[in-house]
Design a protein around this motif. Structure first.
Motif, PDB file in Angstrom:
ATOM      1  N   VAL A 156      52.633  33.474  47.408  1.00  0.00           N
ATOM      2  CA  VAL A 156      52.245  33.584  46.108  1.00  0.00           C
ATOM      3  C   VAL A 156      53.414  32.956  45.562  1.00  0.00           C
TER       4      VAL A 156
ATOM      5  N   ALA B 125      51.431  37.701  40.411  1.00  0.00           N
ATOM      6  CA  ALA B 125      50.903  37.995  42.159  1.00  0.00           C
ATOM      7  C   ALA B 125      50.497  39.155  41.671  1.00  0.00           C
TER       8      ALA B 125
ATOM      9  N   PHE C  71      48.607  41.402  39.459  1.00  0.00           N
ATOM     10  CA  PHE C  71      46.978  41.018  39.432  1.00  0.00           C
ATOM     11  C   PHE C  71      46.879  41.240  40.224  1.00  0.00           C
ATOM     12  N   TYR C  72      47.657  41.555  41.708  1.00  0.00           N
ATOM     13  CA  TYR C  72      45.879  42.524  42.272  1.00  0.00           C
ATOM     14  C   TYR C  72      46.255  44.297  42.181  1.00  0.00           C
TER      15      TYR C  72
ATOM     16  N   VAL D 224      43.022  44.143  39.527  1.00  0.00           N
ATOM     17  CA  VAL D 224      41.475  43.574  39.778  1.00  0.00           C
ATOM     18  C   VAL D 224      41.436  45.136  40.698  1.00  0.00           C
TER      19      VAL D 224
ATOM     20  N   CYS E 215      39.660  40.436  37.326  1.00  0.00           N
ATOM     21  CA  CYS E 215      40.677  39.324  37.629  1.00  0.00           C
ATOM     22  C   CYS E 215      39.458  38.549  36.543  1.00  0.00           C
TER      23      CYS E 215
ATOM     24  N   GLY F  22      42.429  35.357  36.960  1.00  0.00           N
ATOM     25  CA  GLY F  22      41.600  34.575  37.296  1.00  0.00           C
ATOM     26  C   GLY F  22      40.642  33.710  37.336  1.00  0.00           C
TER      27      GLY F  22
ATOM     28  N   ASP G  16      42.651  33.321  42.902  1.00  0.00           N
ATOM     29  CA  ASP G  16      44.008  34.246  42.186  1.00  0.00           C
ATOM     30  C   ASP G  16      44.506  32.575  41.551  1.00  0.00           C
TER      31      ASP G  16
ATOM     32  N   ASN H 241      45.020  30.670  45.148  1.00  0.00           N
ATOM     33  CA  ASN H 241      44.139  31.054  46.758  1.00  0.00           C
ATOM     34  C   ASN H 241      42.703  31.687  46.672  1.00  0.00           C
TER      35      ASN H 241
ATOM     36  N   ILE I  12      39.884  34.120  47.522  1.00  0.00           N
ATOM     37  CA  ILE I  12      40.005  35.379  47.481  1.00  0.00           C
ATOM     38  C   ILE I  12      37.847  35.917  47.126  1.00  0.00           C
TER      39      ILE I  12
END
Length: 123
Positions: free
Chosen positions: A14, A20, A23-24, A27, A85, A90, A109, A113, A115
């Protein structure tokens, strides 16, 4: 064929660790924290070495989602994951896809990336 796990770890590059992690966490319901104690900062998926399968780190993502795709289990429904997301920055790029163990949608993402947003089939 072996019964040993084939995939043992994933590393997702990232460009912005804070973005990041946010975001993760949003989500997938993680509580990821940036760990700077090693030679390279990283944040574990799920924030634990127990049962985790990888981490994010500062790096150069493949362009346009052209790198490998990792599928991560959502904490709730696929519809909730798709909404989270999109809200977190995303891009969802497929409809729901049904497979024997559950269903998923492909997404990108904020770093580009690829996913998979995976909802396991109810037991």
């Amino acid at each position: 064929m072996t019964t040993q796990a084939i995939t043992v770890w994933t590393e997702v590059p990232v460009t912005d660790m804070d973005r990041a992690v946010a975001f993760y966490n949003a989500v997938f319901g993680y509580d990821m924290q940036i760990d700077s104690t090693g030679p390279n900062p990283m944040a574990l998926f799920g924030n634990t070495m127990e049962g985790t399968g990888g981490h994010i780190y500062p790096g150069t993502p493949a362009k346009g989602g052209n790198g490998p795709t990792i599928h991560l289990a959502l904490p709730g429904s696929l519809e909730d994951g798709v909404a989270a997301c999109t809200k977190a920055g995303g891009t969802v790029i497929s409809p729901a896809i049904e497979i024997p163990p559950g269903r998923f949608a492909y997404a990108i993402d904020p770093d580009g990336n690829s996913i998979g947003l995976f909802e396991p089939k109810a037991a």
